[in-house]
Scaffold this motif. Structure first.
Motif, PDB file in Angstrom:
ATOM      1  N   ASP A  15       0.857  -1.185   0.000  1.00 43.02           N
ATOM      2  CA  ASP A  15       0.000   0.000   0.000  1.00 43.02           C
ATOM      3  C   ASP A  15       0.893   1.236   0.000  1.00 43.02           C
ATOM      4  O   ASP A  15       2.123   1.134   0.060  1.00 43.02           O
ATOM      5  N   ARG A  26      -8.370  -7.177  -1.001  1.00 40.89           N
ATOM      6  CA  ARG A  26      -8.971  -5.879  -1.319  1.00 40.89           C
ATOM      7  C   ARG A  26     -10.368  -6.009  -1.937  1.00 40.89           C
ATOM      8  O   ARG A  26     -11.047  -5.023  -2.140  1.00 40.89           O
ATOM      9  N   GLY A  28     -14.098  -6.250  -2.297  1.00 39.59           N
ATOM     10  CA  GLY A  28     -15.248  -5.906  -1.465  1.00 39.59           C
ATOM     11  C   GLY A  28     -16.374  -6.915  -1.631  1.00 39.59           C
ATOM     12  O   GLY A  28     -16.297  -7.835  -2.447  1.00 39.59           O
ATOM     13  N   LEU A  32     -14.361  -5.795  -6.960  1.00 40.48           N
ATOM     14  CA  LEU A  32     -13.239  -4.861  -6.941  1.00 40.48           C
ATOM     15  C   LEU A  32     -13.009  -4.315  -8.339  1.00 40.48           C
ATOM     16  O   LEU A  32     -12.915  -5.075  -9.306  1.00 40.48           O
ATOM     17  N   ALA A  60     -19.810   2.253  -4.580  1.00 41.85           N
ATOM     18  CA  ALA A  60     -19.925   1.840  -3.173  1.00 41.85           C
ATOM     19  C   ALA A  60     -21.308   1.259  -2.885  1.00 41.85           C
ATOM     20  O   ALA A  60     -21.435   0.311  -2.095  1.00 41.85           O
ATOM     21  N   SER A  65     -15.308  -2.199  -4.175  1.00 44.37           N
ATOM     22  CA  SER A  65     -14.109  -1.485  -3.760  1.00 44.37           C
ATOM     23  C   SER A  65     -13.390  -0.992  -5.009  1.00 44.37           C
ATOM     24  O   SER A  65     -13.505  -1.601  -6.070  1.00 44.37           O
ATOM     25  N   VAL A  66     -12.632   0.088  -4.866  1.00 42.16           N
ATOM     26  CA  VAL A  66     -11.836   0.620  -5.971  1.00 42.16           C
ATOM     27  C   VAL A  66     -10.380   0.641  -5.521  1.00 42.16           C
ATOM     28  O   VAL A  66     -10.068   1.066  -4.406  1.00 42.16           O
ATOM     29  N   LEU A  67      -9.511   0.172  -6.385  1.00 45.60           N
ATOM     30  CA  LEU A  67      -8.085   0.107  -6.091  1.00 45.60           C
ATOM     31  C   LEU A  67      -7.325   0.714  -7.265  1.00 45.60           C
ATOM     32  O   LEU A  67      -7.575   0.368  -8.418  1.00 45.60           O
ATOM     33  N   PHE A  88      -9.391   6.668  -2.767  1.00 49.34           N
ATOM     34  CA  PHE A  88      -9.260   5.226  -2.950  1.00 49.34           C
ATOM     35  C   PHE A  88      -7.910   4.736  -2.440  1.00 49.34           C
ATOM     36  O   PHE A  88      -6.950   5.497  -2.345  1.00 49.34           O
ATOM     37  N   ALA A  89      -7.846   3.426  -2.183  1.00 46.79           N
ATOM     38  CA  ALA A  89      -6.576   2.801  -1.834  1.00 46.79           C
ATOM     39  C   ALA A  89      -5.655   2.862  -3.054  1.00 46.79           C
ATOM     40  O   ALA A  89      -6.095   2.674  -4.187  1.00 46.79           O
TER      41      ALA A  89
END
Length: 174
Positions: A15, A26, A28, A32, A60, A65-67, A88-89
């Motif tokens: 990360d 990661r 969700g 993802l 969401a 999830s967004v990466l 976002f991550a």
């Protein structure tokens, strides 16, 4: 590039604080969305990120999830994330680039890194994949949102453990 319908590799990532992560961790409840940026400084990739930000609530609401994956190291990734206020991550590959592990290579005599988008369902299967040498071709919001809408609703998804294997009906046995 990795094909639709195949399991996503459980990439080793860092990360933006330098902590080890695994891609499967990661994912969700609804899946993802992973955007592989050519570089954190690419203006077109940054425009795609801004578009993702505008649709963050919509994603969401689907448990998605967004990466964001950048080829730079964790220090550069964190500085970019903070400077841009990215919600976002942000991750980078733990060894080399995660881009290459999903088939996004360097083209044009090795000078241009490909960028791309993957949609992974809650079971860890690739449901949408788009990659391009030119960053304008690596993100298609309309196609992404169609693919997100085609995913089964969260409450109909099978239980999946972090290895991507389906858990036994009724939960795991002790």
């Amino acid at each position: 590039m990795i094909s639709v319908g195949t399991p996503i590799p459980n990439l080793a990532l860092l990360d933006s604080s330098g902590r080890p992560q695994r891609l499967r961790d990661r994912i969700g409840a609804g899946g993802l969305l992973v955007f592989f940026m050519r570089t954190a400084s690419c203006p077109i990739c940054n425009a795609h990120v801004r578009d993702l930000e505008r649709h963050a609530d919509e994603l969401a609401a689907r448990g998605m999830s967004v990466l964001l994956v950048v080829p730079e190291g964790p220090d550069e990734a964190e500085a970019w994330r903070l400077r841009r206020g990215i919600p976002f991550a942000v991750v980078t590959g733990a060894s080399g680039t995660a881009h290459e592990e999903v088939g996004l290579t360097r083209r044009v005599f090795g000078a241009m890194r490909q960028s791309g988008t993957l949609l992974i369902d809650a079971a860890g299967l690739v449901r949408y994949a788009l990659g391009s040498t030119l960053p304008t071709g690596a993100y298609d919001r309309t196609a992404i949102m169609r693919a997100v809408e085609a995913l089964p609703p969260i409450d109909s998804m099978p239980d999946v453990d972090k290895t991507g294997e389906h858990a036994p009906a009724g939960g795991s046995e002790s």
